[in-house]
Motif scaffolding. Sequence first.
Motif, PDB file in Angstrom:
ATOM      1  N   ALA A 193      21.888  56.742  57.603  1.00  0.00           N
ATOM      2  CA  ALA A 193      22.719  57.940  57.686  1.00  0.00           C
ATOM      3  C   ALA A 193      23.390  58.217  56.345  1.00  0.00           C
ATOM      4  O   ALA A 193      23.558  59.382  55.947  1.00  0.00           O
ATOM      5  CB  ALA A 193      23.763  57.782  58.785  1.00  0.00           C
ATOM      6  N   GLN A 194      23.774  57.168  55.640  1.00  0.00           N
ATOM      7  CA  GLN A 194      24.409  57.331  54.337  1.00  0.00           C
ATOM      8  C   GLN A 194      23.450  57.998  53.348  1.00  0.00           C
ATOM      9  O   GLN A 194      23.848  58.897  52.592  1.00  0.00           O
ATOM     10  CB  GLN A 194      24.852  55.970  53.789  1.00  0.00           C
ATOM     11  CG  GLN A 194      25.553  56.027  52.434  1.00  0.00           C
ATOM     12  CD  GLN A 194      26.916  56.691  52.517  1.00  0.00           C
ATOM     13  OE1 GLN A 194      27.728  56.338  53.368  1.00  0.00           O
ATOM     14  NE2 GLN A 194      27.173  57.643  51.632  1.00  0.00           N
ATOM     15  N   GLU A 195      22.188  57.596  53.363  1.00  0.00           N
ATOM     16  CA  GLU A 195      21.213  58.197  52.457  1.00  0.00           C
ATOM     17  C   GLU A 195      20.942  59.649  52.819  1.00  0.00           C
ATOM     18  O   GLU A 195      20.776  60.502  51.939  1.00  0.00           O
ATOM     19  CB  GLU A 195      19.909  57.389  52.497  1.00  0.00           C
ATOM     20  CG  GLU A 195      20.034  56.011  51.883  1.00  0.00           C
ATOM     21  CD  GLU A 195      18.801  55.161  52.105  1.00  0.00           C
ATOM     22  OE1 GLU A 195      18.353  54.489  51.151  1.00  0.00           O
ATOM     23  OE2 GLU A 195      18.271  55.159  53.237  1.00  0.00           O
ATOM     24  N   ILE A 196      20.903  59.942  54.113  1.00  0.00           N
ATOM     25  CA  ILE A 196      20.689  61.324  54.543  1.00  0.00           C
ATOM     26  C   ILE A 196      21.860  62.197  54.108  1.00  0.00           C
ATOM     27  O   ILE A 196      21.674  63.296  53.585  1.00  0.00           O
ATOM     28  CB  ILE A 196      20.502  61.391  56.066  1.00  0.00           C
ATOM     29  CG1 ILE A 196      19.202  60.686  56.473  1.00  0.00           C
ATOM     30  CG2 ILE A 196      20.480  62.848  56.546  1.00  0.00           C
ATOM     31  CD1 ILE A 196      19.033  60.531  57.968  1.00  0.00           C
ATOM     32  N   ILE A 197      23.072  61.708  54.312  1.00  0.00           N
ATOM     33  CA  ILE A 197      24.244  62.510  53.977  1.00  0.00           C
ATOM     34  C   ILE A 197      24.375  62.695  52.469  1.00  0.00           C
ATOM     35  O   ILE A 197      24.894  63.713  51.996  1.00  0.00           O
ATOM     36  CB  ILE A 197      25.531  61.897  54.575  1.00  0.00           C
ATOM     37  CG1 ILE A 197      26.563  62.998  54.876  1.00  0.00           C
ATOM     38  CG2 ILE A 197      26.135  60.850  53.657  1.00  0.00           C
ATOM     39  CD1 ILE A 197      26.135  63.930  55.966  1.00  0.00           C
TER      40      ILE A 197
ATOM     41  N   VAL B  40      36.194  68.803  56.762  1.00  0.00           N
ATOM     42  CA  VAL B  40      35.231  68.872  57.856  1.00  0.00           C
ATOM     43  C   VAL B  40      34.767  67.469  58.241  1.00  0.00           C
ATOM     44  O   VAL B  40      34.885  66.516  57.470  1.00  0.00           O
ATOM     45  CB  VAL B  40      34.000  69.720  57.464  1.00  0.00           C
ATOM     46  CG1 VAL B  40      34.396  71.163  57.201  1.00  0.00           C
ATOM     47  CG2 VAL B  40      33.269  69.132  56.264  1.00  0.00           C
ATOM     48  N   ASP B  41      34.256  67.373  59.459  1.00  0.00           N
ATOM     49  CA  ASP B  41      33.544  66.183  59.910  1.00  0.00           C
ATOM     50  C   ASP B  41      32.057  66.467  59.821  1.00  0.00           C
ATOM     51  O   ASP B  41      31.596  67.561  60.181  1.00  0.00           O
ATOM     52  CB  ASP B  41      33.890  65.846  61.364  1.00  0.00           C
ATOM     53  CG  ASP B  41      35.224  65.127  61.508  1.00  0.00           C
ATOM     54  OD1 ASP B  41      35.762  64.666  60.482  1.00  0.00           O
ATOM     55  OD2 ASP B  41      35.718  65.037  62.645  1.00  0.00           O
ATOM     56  N   LEU B  42      31.313  65.497  59.324  1.00  0.00           N
ATOM     57  CA  LEU B  42      29.858  65.565  59.284  1.00  0.00           C
ATOM     58  C   LEU B  42      29.308  64.461  60.184  1.00  0.00           C
ATOM     59  O   LEU B  42      29.643  63.286  60.001  1.00  0.00           O
ATOM     60  CB  LEU B  42      29.340  65.365  57.865  1.00  0.00           C
ATOM     61  CG  LEU B  42      29.520  66.494  56.856  1.00  0.00           C
ATOM     62  CD1 LEU B  42      29.228  65.990  55.446  1.00  0.00           C
ATOM     63  CD2 LEU B  42      28.577  67.644  57.184  1.00  0.00           C
ATOM     64  N   HIS B  43      28.480  64.819  61.142  1.00  0.00           N
ATOM     65  CA  HIS B  43      27.826  63.840  61.999  1.00  0.00           C
ATOM     66  C   HIS B  43      26.337  63.827  61.679  1.00  0.00           C
ATOM     67  O   HIS B  43      25.708  64.889  61.581  1.00  0.00           O
ATOM     68  CB  HIS B  43      28.030  64.191  63.469  1.00  0.00           C
ATOM     69  CG  HIS B  43      29.431  63.996  63.948  1.00  0.00           C
ATOM     70  ND1 HIS B  43      29.840  62.847  64.601  1.00  0.00           N
ATOM     71  CD2 HIS B  43      30.523  64.794  63.883  1.00  0.00           C
ATOM     72  CE1 HIS B  43      31.117  62.953  64.915  1.00  0.00           C
ATOM     73  NE2 HIS B  43      31.559  64.131  64.476  1.00  0.00           N
ATOM     74  N   VAL B  44      25.771  62.654  61.530  1.00  0.00           N
ATOM     75  CA  VAL B  44      24.352  62.519  61.206  1.00  0.00           C
ATOM     76  C   VAL B  44      23.743  61.448  62.089  1.00  0.00           C
ATOM     77  O   VAL B  44      24.325  60.371  62.270  1.00  0.00           O
ATOM     78  CB  VAL B  44      24.143  62.128  59.722  1.00  0.00           C
ATOM     79  CG1 VAL B  44      22.659  61.964  59.425  1.00  0.00           C
ATOM     80  CG2 VAL B  44      24.760  63.163  58.802  1.00  0.00           C
ATOM     81  N   SER B  45      22.579  61.737  62.652  1.00  0.00           N
ATOM     82  CA  SER B  45      21.837  60.714  63.383  1.00  0.00           C
ATOM     83  C   SER B  45      20.622  60.306  62.556  1.00  0.00           C
ATOM     84  O   SER B  45      19.989  61.140  61.908  1.00  0.00           O
ATOM     85  CB  SER B  45      21.382  61.235  64.750  1.00  0.00           C
ATOM     86  OG  SER B  45      20.464  62.311  64.617  1.00  0.00           O
ATOM     87  N   GLU B  46      20.328  59.021  62.568  1.00  0.00           N
ATOM     88  CA  GLU B  46      19.149  58.540  61.855  1.00  0.00           C
ATOM     89  C   GLU B  46      17.891  58.934  62.625  1.00  0.00           C
ATOM     90  O   GLU B  46      17.943  59.288  63.802  1.00  0.00           O
ATOM     91  CB  GLU B  46      19.242  57.023  61.665  1.00  0.00           C
ATOM     92  CG  GLU B  46      20.400  56.629  60.762  1.00  0.00           C
ATOM     93  CD  GLU B  46      20.529  55.130  60.559  1.00  0.00           C
ATOM     94  OE1 GLU B  46      19.664  54.369  61.065  1.00  0.00           O
ATOM     95  OE2 GLU B  46      21.504  54.705  59.906  1.00  0.00           O
TER      96      GLU B  46
ATOM     97  N   ILE C  54      11.050  66.265  50.459  1.00  0.00           N
ATOM     98  CA  ILE C  54      10.507  66.009  49.131  1.00  0.00           C
ATOM     99  C   ILE C  54      10.783  64.582  48.675  1.00  0.00           C
ATOM    100  O   ILE C  54      10.142  64.064  47.771  1.00  0.00           O
ATOM    101  CB  ILE C  54      11.075  67.014  48.108  1.00  0.00           C
ATOM    102  CG1 ILE C  54      10.142  67.146  46.892  1.00  0.00           C
ATOM    103  CG2 ILE C  54      12.467  66.635  47.678  1.00  0.00           C
ATOM    104  CD1 ILE C  54       8.808  67.753  47.210  1.00  0.00           C
ATOM    105  N   ALA C  55      11.753  63.920  49.327  1.00  0.00           N
ATOM    106  CA  ALA C  55      12.099  62.555  48.945  1.00  0.00           C
ATOM    107  C   ALA C  55      10.886  61.657  49.116  1.00  0.00           C
ATOM    108  O   ALA C  55      10.377  61.457  50.206  1.00  0.00           O
ATOM    109  CB  ALA C  55      13.258  62.050  49.794  1.00  0.00           C
TER     110      ALA C  55
END
Length: 263
Positions: free
Chosen positions: A119-123, A169-175, A12-13
């Motif tokens: 990744a910062q924006e996704i998280i 927790v650890d959060l991993h995100v790929s762009e 929706i972004a």
Amino acid sequence: MKRRTVLGGLSIAGLSSLAGCLGLVGMDEHESSPVGVEASVRDETGYAQTDIDDIVVEEEVGASIATETISVTNYMTEHEKSVSIGPLDGQRAAVFIVLTTPQISIAGRNVNPIEDMSAQEIIELVEDNYDDIGDISHDEDGEITILDGETTRSRFDADATFDGHDLPVDLHVSEAVPTDDDDLLVTIGVYPQDLRMQEESNVLELMEGVTADIDTNDDGDDGSDESENGENGDDDADGENGDGGGDDDESEDDDDGILGTLE
């Protein structure tokens, strides 16, 4: 909120501002294709494919009688693993999600905002969609190859509430990376921070093992019962089969996976 709202938030972004243009050029329906992880990689890491969920985001644009509904269909493929640590005993507290959303082009230019999100924006969208996960802070960045495309992957520290217990927790995100089906793909991995030594390498292996050759009939039986060292996969999560085009009924999303409990 449920796991499915993460992709809904991503999709929706920017859609509201784009929807008028999409409608004008007759581009009112868009759909991505589901993507998963190679079975051999799931076996090795102990994660079971537990669900393939279609997530439809609709936006009505225009005014008065001249309105049009823009529809974007995305897919989320979920993988879970049972772990036992601290207050958790055999809980599905390790999760890996593959998200796909369609590229949308106008005059040769992609207008899906996911393509340029860091990744910062996704998280931040993840944080906005889960009330019980917060205090997210950036830890480190690295490079990862997904579907033959190199992208940035980031690790974040966070605090979560799981089954009534506070849990770092650890959060991993790929762009986002493009797929051969002209979609955009993002991955998210979550596990208890105390399991970093074993689960971080597993998440990175899952990212690198992403494949478009997904088995939409996979029932999550690619792992055996989980042991405390996390080497074996969760046999069946929630009794939900990984069938493409999952039911939108939110009640079917109620499970004890770590993200599923963050409501």
